[in-house]
Design a protein around this motif. Structure first.
Motif, short mmCIF file in Angstrom:
data_model
loop_
_atom_site.label_atom_id
_atom_site.label_comp_id
_atom_site.label_asym_id
_atom_site.label_seq_id
_atom_site.Cartn_x
_atom_site.Cartn_y
_atom_site.Cartn_z
N SER A 193 0.83 -1.21 0.00
CA SER A 193 0.00 0.00 0.00
C SER A 193 0.86 1.26 0.00
N ILE A 194 1.96 1.25 0.75
CA ILE A 194 2.86 2.41 0.78
C ILE A 194 3.45 2.67 -0.60
N CYS A 195 3.90 1.61 -1.28
CA CYS A 195 4.48 1.77 -2.62
C CYS A 195 3.46 2.32 -3.61
N LEU A 196 2.25 1.76 -3.59
CA LEU A 196 1.22 2.25 -4.51
C LEU A 196 0.80 3.67 -4.17
N PHE A 197 0.75 4.01 -2.89
CA PHE A 197 0.37 5.36 -2.47
C PHE A 197 1.39 6.38 -2.99
N ILE A 198 2.67 6.12 -2.79
CA ILE A 198 3.70 7.05 -3.25
C ILE A 198 3.71 7.13 -4.78
N ALA A 199 3.56 5.97 -5.44
CA ALA A 199 3.56 5.97 -6.91
C ALA A 199 2.39 6.77 -7.47
N ASP A 200 1.20 6.58 -6.90
CA ASP A 200 0.03 7.33 -7.37
C ASP A 200 0.18 8.82 -7.09
N LEU A 201 0.75 9.16 -5.95
CA LEU A 201 0.94 10.58 -5.60
C LEU A 201 1.93 11.23 -6.56
N VAL A 202 3.03 10.56 -6.85
CA VAL A 202 4.01 11.09 -7.80
C VAL A 202 3.41 11.17 -9.20
N TYR A 213 9.88 21.48 -19.55
CA TYR A 213 9.86 22.38 -18.40
C TYR A 213 11.10 22.22 -17.51
N ASN A 214 11.41 21.00 -17.13
CA ASN A 214 12.56 20.76 -16.25
C ASN A 214 13.06 19.35 -16.49
N GLU A 215 14.19 19.23 -17.12
CA GLU A 215 14.71 17.92 -17.50
C GLU A 215 15.06 17.08 -16.28
N VAL A 216 15.70 17.69 -15.29
CA VAL A 216 16.12 16.94 -14.10
C VAL A 216 14.91 16.48 -13.30
N ALA A 217 13.94 17.38 -13.08
CA ALA A 217 12.74 17.03 -12.32
C ALA A 217 11.95 15.93 -13.02
N CYS A 218 11.87 15.99 -14.33
CA CYS A 218 11.14 14.96 -15.08
C CYS A 218 11.83 13.61 -14.95
N ALA A 219 13.16 13.60 -14.99
CA ALA A 219 13.90 12.35 -14.84
C ALA A 219 13.70 11.76 -13.44
N ILE A 220 13.66 12.63 -12.43
CA ILE A 220 13.44 12.16 -11.05
C ILE A 220 12.05 11.55 -10.91
N VAL A 221 11.04 12.20 -11.48
CA VAL A 221 9.68 11.68 -11.44
C VAL A 221 9.61 10.30 -12.11
N ALA A 222 10.21 10.19 -13.29
CA ALA A 222 10.21 8.91 -14.00
C ALA A 222 10.93 7.83 -13.20
N GLY A 223 12.05 8.20 -12.57
CA GLY A 223 12.79 7.23 -11.76
C GLY A 223 12.00 6.76 -10.55
N LEU A 224 11.31 7.69 -9.88
CA LEU A 224 10.49 7.31 -8.72
C LEU A 224 9.34 6.40 -9.13
N LEU A 225 8.68 6.72 -10.24
CA LEU A 225 7.60 5.86 -10.71
C LEU A 225 8.13 4.47 -11.07
N HIS A 226 9.27 4.43 -11.71
CA HIS A 226 9.89 3.16 -12.07
C HIS A 226 10.15 2.32 -10.82
N PHE A 227 10.70 2.93 -9.79
CA PHE A 227 11.07 2.21 -8.58
C PHE A 227 9.84 1.72 -7.81
N PHE A 228 8.89 2.61 -7.55
CA PHE A 228 7.78 2.25 -6.66
C PHE A 228 6.78 1.30 -7.34
N LEU A 299 11.49 -1.65 -21.60
CA LEU A 299 11.54 -3.05 -21.15
C LEU A 299 12.18 -3.19 -19.78
N SER A 300 12.91 -2.17 -19.33
CA SER A 300 13.47 -2.23 -17.98
C SER A 300 12.38 -2.23 -16.92
#
Length: 444
Positions: A193-202, A213-228, A299-300
């Motif tokens: 539930s914690i993982c899905l909550f953080i993923a949905d929030l992000v 708009y922001n290359e670094v912020a977009c990459a961080i968002v994509a990385g967090l979604l990938h992880f969670f 595919l990753s």
């Protein structure tokens, strides 16, 4: 585009020129530049000259070979009848809301591509037909428009994800503070539930913060979604393994928390780190802050998800088979077997919803993702939080009793009713539930 007069082919126009009275001979030639590409500076010049295009972030791309038509007649600036040219697209892409094709020629006086003299055009995914009233150097220019989500889609996305976040938040509170269901399986549900909550929030807050708009912020968002999202699938795999151990193994049926953390968080972290090192530009696209389609980087995420879903399905099949054998034994422990069977059904339903969500999510994040895929993805994504809350909280008798107890404490005028119910249930229902339910749950 409809034409006022019937267009003729290049050969017909050439014959009209040749039939005019003149001395000597006439010639015609078509020159194709195979390696000629539009420079980035010129593309920037085209988009910057149009203020509307610059504000709307419209980009241009040459999508055909440049063809120069030459005839001996010097008077070719205004033909009596238009000439038809058929261009083959370099990149096959159907004309839609985000793409438009233009027939252009190179204007030497202006030093830019121009549409003047094009009296008709028609396009499909592979070819563009242009009708010209003069001869010059021609090409097909493709304009890429940023696709804007409709207000309805944005509203549905925000409302549905907000509902999913509320359900997941209630699940987190329940799994953390409800003492009657504490155990290994509850810990797995808590981290899921914690993982899905953080993923949905992000996803709700940052999926549209694209590279523009922001290359670094977009990459961080994509990385967090990938992880969670990967982590959520890993915790579901752990739930399947735990159910298998409960059915097959008699002793030591619990998983160690350290091992669960290594699988639930360690494996996704390793995948994300390796992916980021191998292709750091793969996090973030021009459309969404998600994994790029270049070099099959997507595919990753989908390869581990497919592996986990297959493994979980295999584990559940074996679990159901072992359960059936235990039910048919001479002295089955029906109370415990029924409980495990209900746990297995809820786990399979949970896997189907989360796995089904990303079947549509795979098509959604393609370049040609449709609104239908977006609706299905949002609906199933909402069902994730609601399903976990219904299956593991509302349908659980110990959890319902905890909810009722909390409600009674919050409403003092309900105390008498509470005491009547508790006294009648203490000797009958709660005690067996402690002896059977809690024992099984503590082993989970």
């Amino acid at each position: 585009m409809s034409l006022k007069q019937q267009p003729v082919s290049y050969q017909t126009a050439l014959n009209n020129i040749k039939n005019k009275p003149r001395c000597g001979f006439a010639f015609a030639a078509l020159v194709t530049y195979k390696e000629l590409n539009l420079s980035s500076d010129l593309l920037h010049k085209i988009s910057s000259e149009k203020s509307d295009d610059k504000e709307r972030n419209i980009t241009y791309q040459l999508n055909s070979k440049v063809v120069t038509a030459v005839v001996s007649n010097a008077e070719t600036k205004q033909l009596s009848e238009p000439v038809m040219f058929v261009f083959r697209h370099v990149e096959e892409r159907a004309e839609s809301e985000g793409v438009a094709y233009s027939c252009v020629y190179w204007d030497d006086t202006e030093g830019a591509w121009s549409e003047e003299g094009c009296v008709g055009a028609w396009s499909n995914s592979t070819h563009t037909v242009c009708y010209w009233s003069h001869f010059s150097s021609f090409a097909v220019l493709m304009a890429l428009y940023p696709v804007q989500d409709s207000f309805d889609l944005v509203l549905i996305t925000q409302v549905d994800l907000a509902l999913s976040l509320v359900c997941l938040f209630l699940c987190i509170l329940t799994f953390k503070f409800c003492h009657s269901i504490q155990g290994t399986r509850t810990s797995i549900h808590l981290h899921l539930s914690i993982c899905l909550f953080i993923a949905d929030l992000v996803f709700l807050c940052g999926i549209s913060s694209t590279l523009r708009y922001n290359e670094v912020a977009c990459a961080i968002v994509a990385g967090l979604l990938h992880f969670f999202f990967l982590s959520a699938f890993c915790w579901m795999l752990l739930e399947g393994v735990q159910l298998y151990r409960m059915v097959v193994l008699v002793f030591h049926t619990t998983l160690k928390h350290l091992h669960m953390y290594l699988v639930g968080y360690g494996v996704p972290l390793v995948i994300v780190i390796i992916s980021a090192i191998a292709f750091p530009k793969g996090y973030g696209t021009k459309r969404l802050c998600w994994l790029s389609l270049d070099r099959y980087f997507i595919l990753s995420f989908f390869a581990p998800v497919c592996i986990i879903v297959i493994l979980n399905g295999f584990v559940f099949i074996i679990t159901v088979w072992k359960l059936a054998k235990k039910f048919s034994s001479l002295n089955p422990d029906l109370s415990k077997l029924n409980q495990i069977r209900s746990f297995t059904v809820t786990a399979v339903a949970q896997l189907c919803v989360l796995g089904g969500t990303w079947i549509f999510g795979f098509f959604l994040f393609q370049e040609k993702g449709t609104e239908v895929m977006l609706y299905l993805f949002i609906i199933l994504n909402t069902l994730q939080g609601a399903l976990i809350f219904i299956l593991h909280c509302l349908l659980s008798k110990p959890v319902r009793m905890e909810y009722y107890s909390l409600f009674v404490r919050m409403c003092p005028h309900k105390k008498k009713a509470k005491y009547r119910i508790s006294t009648s249930q203490t000797n009958s229902s709660q005690k067996p539930l402690r002896s059977d339910g809690s024992t099984a749950e503590s082993q989970m």
